[in-house]
Design a protein around this motif. Structure first.
Motif, PDB file in Angstrom:
ATOM      1  N   VAL A  98      -4.532 -38.794 -43.281  1.00 36.97           N
ATOM      2  CA  VAL A  98      -4.198 -38.244 -44.605  1.00 36.97           C
ATOM      3  C   VAL A  98      -3.835 -36.763 -44.492  1.00 36.97           C
ATOM      4  CG1 VAL A  98      -5.113 -37.732 -46.907  1.00 36.97           C
ATOM      5  CG2 VAL A  98      -5.530 -39.949 -45.882  1.00 36.97           C
ATOM      6  N   ALA A  99      -4.561 -36.036 -43.634  1.00 40.80           N
ATOM      7  CA  ALA A  99      -4.262 -34.608 -43.448  1.00 40.80           C
ATOM      8  C   ALA A  99      -2.839 -34.421 -42.946  1.00 40.80           C
ATOM      9  CB  ALA A  99      -5.253 -33.982 -42.473  1.00 40.80           C
ATOM     10  N   LYS A 100      -2.400 -35.319 -42.045  1.00 39.12           N
ATOM     11  CA  LYS A 100      -1.028 -35.227 -41.529  1.00 39.12           C
ATOM     12  C   LYS A 100      -0.024 -35.321 -42.664  1.00 39.12           C
ATOM     13  CE  LYS A 100      -0.385 -36.547 -36.777  1.00 39.12           C
ATOM     14  NZ  LYS A 100      -0.087 -37.581 -35.832  1.00 39.12           N
ATOM     15  N   PHE A 101      -0.336 -36.194 -43.630  1.00 36.16           N
ATOM     16  CA  PHE A 101       0.561 -36.362 -44.769  1.00 36.16           C
ATOM     17  C   PHE A 101       0.466 -35.165 -45.727  1.00 36.16           C
ATOM     18  CE2 PHE A 101       0.924 -37.714 -49.254  1.00 36.16           C
ATOM     19  CZ  PHE A 101       2.302 -37.920 -49.275  1.00 36.16           C
ATOM     20  N   VAL A 102      -0.779 -34.785 -46.055  1.00 34.90           N
ATOM     21  CA  VAL A 102      -0.987 -33.711 -47.043  1.00 34.90           C
ATOM     22  C   VAL A 102      -0.332 -32.412 -46.570  1.00 34.90           C
ATOM     23  CG1 VAL A 102      -2.728 -32.238 -48.136  1.00 34.90           C
ATOM     24  CG2 VAL A 102      -3.084 -34.696 -48.044  1.00 34.90           C
ATOM     25  N   PHE A 103      -0.487 -32.101 -45.270  1.00 38.99           N
ATOM     26  CA  PHE A 103       0.074 -30.855 -44.742  1.00 38.99           C
ATOM     27  C   PHE A 103       1.372 -31.123 -43.968  1.00 38.99           C
ATOM     28  CE2 PHE A 103      -4.595 -30.169 -44.973  1.00 38.99           C
ATOM     29  CZ  PHE A 103      -4.560 -29.304 -46.055  1.00 38.99           C
ATOM     30  N   GLY A 104       2.135 -32.066 -44.456  1.00 44.77           N
ATOM     31  CA  GLY A 104       3.347 -32.523 -43.773  1.00 44.77           C
ATOM     32  C   GLY A 104       4.416 -31.461 -43.618  1.00 44.77           C
ATOM     33  N   LYS A 105       4.366 -30.401 -44.396  1.00 41.36           N
ATOM     34  CA  LYS A 105       5.399 -29.369 -44.296  1.00 41.36           C
ATOM     35  C   LYS A 105       4.914 -28.153 -43.495  1.00 41.36           C
ATOM     36  CE  LYS A 105       7.724 -30.532 -48.663  1.00 41.36           C
ATOM     37  NZ  LYS A 105       8.843 -31.301 -48.118  1.00 41.36           N
ATOM     38  N   GLN A 106       3.785 -28.315 -42.752  1.00 41.80           N
ATOM     39  CA  GLN A 106       3.201 -27.155 -42.085  1.00 41.80           C
ATOM     40  C   GLN A 106       4.163 -26.511 -41.075  1.00 41.80           C
ATOM     41  OE1 GLN A 106       0.335 -25.927 -43.065  1.00 41.80           O
ATOM     42  NE2 GLN A 106       0.410 -24.197 -41.672  1.00 41.80           N
ATOM     43  N   SER A 107       4.765 -27.329 -40.207  1.00 43.95           N
ATOM     44  CA  SER A 107       5.612 -26.690 -39.184  1.00 43.95           C
ATOM     45  C   SER A 107       6.873 -26.098 -39.801  1.00 43.95           C
ATOM     46  CB  SER A 107       5.949 -27.661 -38.051  1.00 43.95           C
ATOM     47  OG  SER A 107       6.462 -28.841 -38.573  1.00 43.95           O
ATOM     48  N   ARG A 108       7.425 -26.759 -40.819  1.00 41.31           N
ATOM     49  CA  ARG A 108       8.594 -26.192 -41.497  1.00 41.31           C
ATOM     50  C   ARG A 108       8.229 -24.845 -42.121  1.00 41.31           C
ATOM     51  NH1 ARG A 108      11.120 -27.643 -47.427  1.00 41.31           N
ATOM     52  NH2 ARG A 108      12.684 -26.041 -47.384  1.00 41.31           N
ATOM     53  N   TYR A 109       7.039 -24.815 -42.751  1.00 42.28           N
ATOM     54  CA  TYR A 109       6.648 -23.586 -43.430  1.00 42.28           C
ATOM     55  C   TYR A 109       6.374 -22.451 -42.434  1.00 42.28           C
ATOM     56  CZ  TYR A 109       4.177 -20.240 -46.326  1.00 42.28           C
ATOM     57  OH  TYR A 109       3.800 -19.081 -46.951  1.00 42.28           O
ATOM     58  N   GLU A 110       5.737 -22.778 -41.312  1.00 35.30           N
ATOM     59  CA  GLU A 110       5.450 -21.715 -40.334  1.00 35.30           C
ATOM     60  C   GLU A 110       6.745 -21.135 -39.758  1.00 35.30           C
ATOM     61  OE1 GLU A 110       2.294 -22.436 -37.548  1.00 35.30           O
ATOM     62  OE2 GLU A 110       0.985 -23.268 -39.106  1.00 35.30           O
ATOM     63  N   LYS A 111       7.767 -21.980 -39.643  1.00 29.09           N
ATOM     64  CA  LYS A 111       9.083 -21.448 -39.218  1.00 29.09           C
ATOM     65  C   LYS A 111       9.612 -20.491 -40.275  1.00 29.09           C
ATOM     66  CE  LYS A 111      10.614 -25.037 -36.116  1.00 29.09           C
ATOM     67  NZ  LYS A 111      10.826 -26.449 -36.254  1.00 29.09           N
ATOM     68  N   GLN A 112       9.434 -20.866 -41.536  1.00 28.20           N
ATOM     69  CA  GLN A 112       9.870 -19.975 -42.614  1.00 28.20           C
ATOM     70  C   GLN A 112       9.142 -18.631 -42.536  1.00 28.20           C
ATOM     71  OE1 GLN A 112       9.279 -22.176 -46.320  1.00 28.20           O
ATOM     72  NE2 GLN A 112      11.463 -22.686 -46.366  1.00 28.20           N
ATOM     73  N   LEU A 113       7.827 -18.698 -42.270  1.00 30.38           N
ATOM     74  CA  LEU A 113       7.048 -17.452 -42.195  1.00 30.38           C
ATOM     75  C   LEU A 113       7.562 -16.551 -41.070  1.00 30.38           C
ATOM     76  CD1 LEU A 113       3.387 -18.720 -42.842  1.00 30.38           C
ATOM     77  CD2 LEU A 113       4.799 -17.326 -44.355  1.00 30.38           C
ATOM     78  N   GLU A 114       7.930 -17.172 -39.939  1.00 31.96           N
ATOM     79  CA  GLU A 114       8.491 -16.373 -38.837  1.00 31.96           C
ATOM     80  C   GLU A 114       9.772 -15.691 -39.281  1.00 31.96           C
ATOM     81  OE1 GLU A 114       9.013 -18.842 -35.375  1.00 31.96           O
ATOM     82  OE2 GLU A 114       6.917 -19.507 -35.509  1.00 31.96           O
ATOM     83  N   GLN A 115      10.611 -16.441 -40.008  1.00 26.91           N
ATOM     84  CA  GLN A 115      11.883 -15.876 -40.456  1.00 26.91           C
ATOM     85  C   GLN A 115      11.667 -14.783 -41.510  1.00 26.91           C
ATOM     86  OE1 GLN A 115      13.356 -19.941 -41.291  1.00 26.91           O
ATOM     87  NE2 GLN A 115      15.231 -19.310 -40.268  1.00 26.91           N
ATOM     88  N   LEU A 116      10.646 -14.992 -42.341  1.00 30.59           N
ATOM     89  CA  LEU A 116      10.406 -14.028 -43.422  1.00 30.59           C
ATOM     90  C   LEU A 116       9.739 -12.753 -42.920  1.00 30.59           C
ATOM     91  CD1 LEU A 116       9.232 -16.524 -46.182  1.00 30.59           C
ATOM     92  CD2 LEU A 116      11.176 -14.977 -46.396  1.00 30.59           C
ATOM     93  N   GLY A 117       8.956 -12.853 -41.809  1.00 35.31           N
ATOM     94  CA  GLY A 117       8.391 -11.619 -41.243  1.00 35.31           C
ATOM     95  C   GLY A 117       6.904 -11.614 -40.945  1.00 35.31           C
ATOM     96  N   ILE A 118       6.329 -12.775 -40.557  1.00 34.70           N
ATOM     97  CA  ILE A 118       4.890 -12.752 -40.224  1.00 34.70           C
ATOM     98  C   ILE A 118       4.662 -11.894 -38.976  1.00 34.70           C
ATOM     99  CG2 ILE A 118       4.839 -14.861 -38.803  1.00 34.70           C
ATOM    100  CD1 ILE A 118       2.092 -15.405 -40.345  1.00 34.70           C
ATOM    101  N   LEU A 119       3.510 -11.206 -38.960  1.00 33.27           N
ATOM    102  CA  LEU A 119       3.235 -10.223 -37.915  1.00 33.27           C
ATOM    103  C   LEU A 119       3.120 -10.851 -36.534  1.00 33.27           C
ATOM    104  CD1 LEU A 119       2.560  -7.219 -37.407  1.00 33.27           C
ATOM    105  CD2 LEU A 119       0.211  -7.704 -38.070  1.00 33.27           C
ATOM    106  N   GLY A 120       2.381 -11.948 -36.407  1.00 33.75           N
ATOM    107  CA  GLY A 120       2.213 -12.557 -35.086  1.00 33.75           C
ATOM    108  C   GLY A 120       1.360 -13.793 -35.148  1.00 33.75           C
ATOM    109  N   GLU A 121       1.076 -14.348 -33.990  1.00 34.50           N
ATOM    110  CA  GLU A 121       0.341 -15.616 -33.917  1.00 34.50           C
ATOM    111  C   GLU A 121      -1.104 -15.461 -34.395  1.00 34.50           C
ATOM    112  OE1 GLU A 121      -0.291 -19.561 -33.310  1.00 34.50           O
ATOM    113  OE2 GLU A 121       1.592 -18.462 -33.520  1.00 34.50           O
ATOM    114  N   ASP A 122      -1.681 -14.255 -34.250  1.00 32.63           N
ATOM    115  CA  ASP A 122      -3.068 -14.040 -34.678  1.00 32.63           C
ATOM    116  C   ASP A 122      -3.154 -13.536 -36.124  1.00 32.63           C
ATOM    117  OD1 ASP A 122      -4.214 -14.889 -32.340  1.00 32.63           O
ATOM    118  OD2 ASP A 122      -4.254 -12.905 -31.429  1.00 32.63           O
TER     119      ASP A 122
END
Lengths: 423, 147
Positions: A98-122
């Motif tokens: 169920v978690a896989k489904f609920v958070f199904g957009k996690q990798s797409r969103y993390e790519k967006q965060l990289e593009q938008l300007g997240i500081l780093g992996e930590d």
């Protein structure tokens, strides 16, 4: 609102339609609160509240994609709330699915965060202001942050200036480089509407004291007298840790964005009672009042007598000192009770920055030995899985209690359950 | 019997629907976090006996203010864009920053889905209005409560 030429030009569309809508949103939002102008964001970094790729938040991710496609990126790097999922947290196969489904957009969103300007992996933590992460604003800095526990900490303990921005609005402020000037950004907005007089016989549990004050003052600013008798007059690591948990409870059980602790927090030290508005209301807190507040928390487990299946500690994320302190207390409690491992599966949550430091100490192995798992997740979002809603989870976090079905116990009670009683 | 109140328009629009009333602060995340798996959005906030388990979607939500997580405005925006939101928000007090964000975001970024929002309706409004009252909201901030 009076805009500068630069701001007006953006609003008129010189930087494109999407950027104009970003500015329109900030202007309309500010005008609701009577803002007369926009002021520059002066802090080095931003902080975003949305860290979870919830399948159902599609409209938000579509909006963020629009920003990326139109080049409306954050002008400053930012940190972000913790990730929602860790396969190492005890859970059933079904819950994992169920978690896989609920958070199904996690990798797409993390790519967006990289593009938008997240500081780093930590950068994924709600305690971005800790030294291990480094997003620590200075007194007077203007921020464009969301995450209620981080905003109240930055305002109160660090003396920075930030309104209780919503998700999306905080990113818009970082994209535009300006925020509307109102509320907690102004000197007047930082004055106290309430005097809280603490008259307890011992140091109150931070989580219950914060909850009581939050529920009483709601969005107002409290000036707390008497807590310095327990916390001292310097912002030591111990005091800051206490205020982290206290503030999170004020912000989630109410809507507090700033508090002052007499003789301790920076503005209270500098301005004293000048911070209190004339005619401020008074709230007296004694042992009985804290007991009343705690007894008022409902338990909505299906079976109220169920044995707990999981314990979460660390909402907001734990500090390194907090983890060490809990380790020692658990070890001592287990030894006294003649047990070797915690009696309820237990997860400590903390930032990856703290986790790395922890792994350099013997405490990591000591925790493993007594059966405690340390994870980087947001327990609140982890439990935003329908299959967790009916599970008996316990916590000493008043924030987690507020947003999930987790049952609240004080730190002392949790210690006893984990080491002696099992329920 | 119809009683009239007047407030300030935060997001314009006209709507007629049934009232659902909370006298205490509305915790958006705690109340609406299960909305996307519910056939109709119902309040799941265990700490709010006024509206716990009651339908919110399509209702006129009458409240003093919203509280809690700063995801609040974002959840409201997503709810509006997904058709899962209350039909309208009516605040007795001055709107808070999280609800204002949700209302403004929906107003600026949504072409078709709207959530009219009015604040400063006064304590008397919240004392008077009850669950099930028929509410008509006008674009100038007038609110008619019919019982």
């Amino acid at each position: 609102m009076e805009l500068t030429k630069e701001q007006q030009a953006i609003l008129d569309g010189t930087k494109g339609e999407t950027m104009a809508k970003v500015m329109r949103t900030l202007v309309n939002y500010g005008e609701v609160f009577g803002a007369q102008k926009m002021v520059p964001v002066t802090a080095r970094y931003g902080h975003l509240v949305l860290s979870f790729g919830l399948t159902f938040l599609g409209p938000v991710f579509d909006l963020f994609q629009k920003l990326i496609d139109e080049g409306c990126l954050s002008g400053q790097k930012f940190t972000c709330d913790p990730r929602p999922y860790d396969k190492n947290v005890p859970q059933s196969v079904l819950q994992k699915g169920v978690a896989k489904f609920v958070f199904g957009k996690q990798s797409r969103y993390e790519k967006q965060l990289e593009q938008l300007g997240i500081l780093g992996e930590d950068s994924y933590t709600c305690t971005c202001y800790l030294d291990e992460i480094g997003n620590t604003p200075k007194q007077g800095d203007v921020l464009s942050w969301a995450e209620s526990s981080a905003v109240v900490y930055a305002n109160s303990v660090l003396g920075a200036r930030c309104n209780r921005n919503s998700g999306i609005i905080e990113l818009f402020g970082s994209v535009a480089g300006f925020v509307p000037y109102f509320g907690l950004l102004t000197d007047e907005g930082r004055k106290a509407d309430w005097i809280v007089e603490l008259k307890t016989t011992k140091m109150p549990d931070a989580q219950i004291l914060g909850s009581a004050i939050g529920m009483k003052v709601m969005e107002d600013v409290p000036y707390v007298k008497g807590l310095d008798a327990y916390l001292g007059t310097e912002l030591t690591d111990k005091a800051k840790t206490y205020l982290k948990d206290f503030g999170a409870a004020t912000a989630s059980n109410g809507a507090v964005g700033l508090y002052h602790i007499e003789n301790l927090t920076p503005e209270a030290k500098q301005q004293g009672e000048d911070l209190i508005k004339p005619g401020a209301k008074v709230y007296v807190i004694d042992d009985a009042e804290l007991e009343r507040v705690k007894n008022g928390y409902p338990c909505i487990w299906k079976n109220k007598d169920a044995a707990p299946k999981l314990c979460f500690l660390g909402c907001p994320h734990m500090t390194l000192e907090q983890i060490k302190d809990w380790t020692e207390k658990l070890e001592a409690g287990l030894k006294a009770a003649g047990n070797e491992k915690v009696l309820v599966p237990t997860v400590f949550t903390t930032s990856t920055g703290v986790l790395k430091k922890l792994n350099e100490t013997p405490y990591a192995a000591r925790l493993k030995k007594i059966g405690v798992i340390v994870s980087y997740i947001c327990p609140l979002m982890f439990m935003d899985n329908p299959l967790w809603q009916s599970q008996p989870v316990i916590t000493s976090s008043n924030k987690l209690r507020t947003y999930t079905t987790a049952r609240f116990y004080s730190n002392d009670e949790i210690l006893s359950i984990l080491t002696k009683e099992g329920k | 019997m119809t009683k009239t109140f007047k407030g300030r328009v935060i997001a314009p629009g006209e709507v007629t629907a049934e009232a659902v009333v909370t006298k205490q602060g509305f915790n958006t995340l705690a109340s609406m976090q299960m909305m996307f798996i519910q056939p109709k959005t119902k309040c799941v906030d265990q700490s709010n006996p006024d509206i716990y388990k009651k339908v919110l979607q399509g209702k006129v939500l009458c409240l003093p203010q919203t509280i809690g997580s700063t995801t609040g405005g974002m959840f409201l925006y997503s709810a509006v864009k997904s058709g899962k939101a209350p039909a309208c928000l009516l605040f007795s007090k001055e709107i808070d920053s999280l609800a204002a964000a949700g209302a403004v975001l929906a107003d600026v970024w949504s072409e078709n889905d709207k959530m009219p929002t009015i604040d400063r309706l006064g304590d008397e409004f919240l004392e008077y209005v009850r669950d099930g009252d028929k509410i008509s909201v006008k674009s100038d901030g007038t609110v008619l409560v019919e019982r």
